[in-house]
Design an enzyme around this catalytic site. Sequence first.
Site, PDB file in Angstrom:
ATOM      1  N   ASP A  12      10.305   8.267  -1.490  1.00  0.00           N
ATOM      2  CA  ASP A  12       9.165   7.623  -0.822  1.00  0.00           C
ATOM      3  C   ASP A  12       9.478   6.237  -0.254  1.00  0.00           C
ATOM      4  O   ASP A  12       8.570   5.514   0.161  1.00  0.00           O
ATOM      5  CB  ASP A  12       7.964   7.548  -1.777  1.00  0.00           C
ATOM      6  CG  ASP A  12       8.137   6.513  -2.884  1.00  0.00           C
ATOM      7  OD1 ASP A  12       9.271   6.017  -3.074  1.00  0.00           O
ATOM      8  OD2 ASP A  12       7.134   6.196  -3.562  1.00  0.00           O
ATOM      9  N   TYR A  68      -8.080   0.898  -6.108  1.00  0.00           N
ATOM     10  CA  TYR A  68      -8.235   2.230  -6.664  1.00  0.00           C
ATOM     11  C   TYR A  68      -9.719   2.500  -6.869  1.00  0.00           C
ATOM     12  O   TYR A  68     -10.507   1.562  -7.068  1.00  0.00           O
ATOM     13  CB  TYR A  68      -7.518   2.338  -8.007  1.00  0.00           C
ATOM     14  CG  TYR A  68      -6.006   2.309  -7.914  1.00  0.00           C
ATOM     15  CD1 TYR A  68      -5.320   3.234  -7.134  1.00  0.00           C
ATOM     16  CD2 TYR A  68      -5.261   1.366  -8.617  1.00  0.00           C
ATOM     17  CE1 TYR A  68      -3.936   3.213  -7.061  1.00  0.00           C
ATOM     18  CE2 TYR A  68      -3.881   1.354  -8.548  1.00  0.00           C
ATOM     19  CZ  TYR A  68      -3.228   2.280  -7.767  1.00  0.00           C
ATOM     20  OH  TYR A  68      -1.861   2.261  -7.696  1.00  0.00           O
TER      21      TYR A  68
END
Length: 288
Positions: free
Chosen positions: A161, A130
Amino acid sequence: MAATRAITIASNSTCSLLAKKPFVGGTALSLNNLNFCRTRRSYTCRAIYNPQVVVKEEGQPETLDYRVFFVDKSGKKVSPWHDIPLRLGDDIYNFIVEIPKESSAKMEVATDESFTPIKQDTKKGKLRYYPYNIHWNYGLLPQTWEDPSFANSEVEGALGDNDPVDVVEIGERQRKIGEVLKVKPLGALAMIDEGELDWKIVAISLDDPKAPFVNDVDDVEKHFPGTLTAIRDWFRDYKIPDGKPVNKFGLGNKAADKDYALKVIKETNESWNKLIKRSIPAGELSLV
């Protein structure tokens, strides 16, 4: 030969851990009667989750071959996604930590590998991080699955998903990769990531000091003011540094309440049951 380490997260068991930053922080950390220590020696620990499960690391952290496997007391590998039960009764659920709070390595269950170990995600052959630390413990609910063939009419018709349901655990302690916690759901955010529905269940570990006082989204705002907004904004914006658009949220851009979160968990558990019974094609997903 790849290095192998193991930690036991089971009652009255012997466990050892070879610590390596950033996955193990500090010199010693006590987590709900479970002690993690920076040592190569074995020691006794008590369970957060009762059945005996050993978390076994293979390879070195922050490498392409690093895997965190789950092993039962007989030494057999088990799947954290398929073999750890979801429900513990009284709206309490098992939560498996993939990413400890205040870390940035993008760890996730490898849904397409046998026994679905936890690994670091990759993109174009490179490890993914991230752009900044995540401020909550993040992971999955076992025995859940967001069906990519199901269009949710309540969330803009978005399709699932193809992953287990994500959990954002808001307790004060930093947890460990592979730790199994007992949590209670408090709410749900309906994130839409490039057209896919990616639920974020907001939850708190039962051993957190504030857990007795937090039972729904309104309690989150009272005892953790600003946290729901911070979670939404973090997941909305984290792809911007990579040049991607912001993620959207359904359900009025707000966190749904506990009852709605429980509904999401129930529905995705039903989808997982269909998947594991092969009523729905698994594609590249591992059902082992």
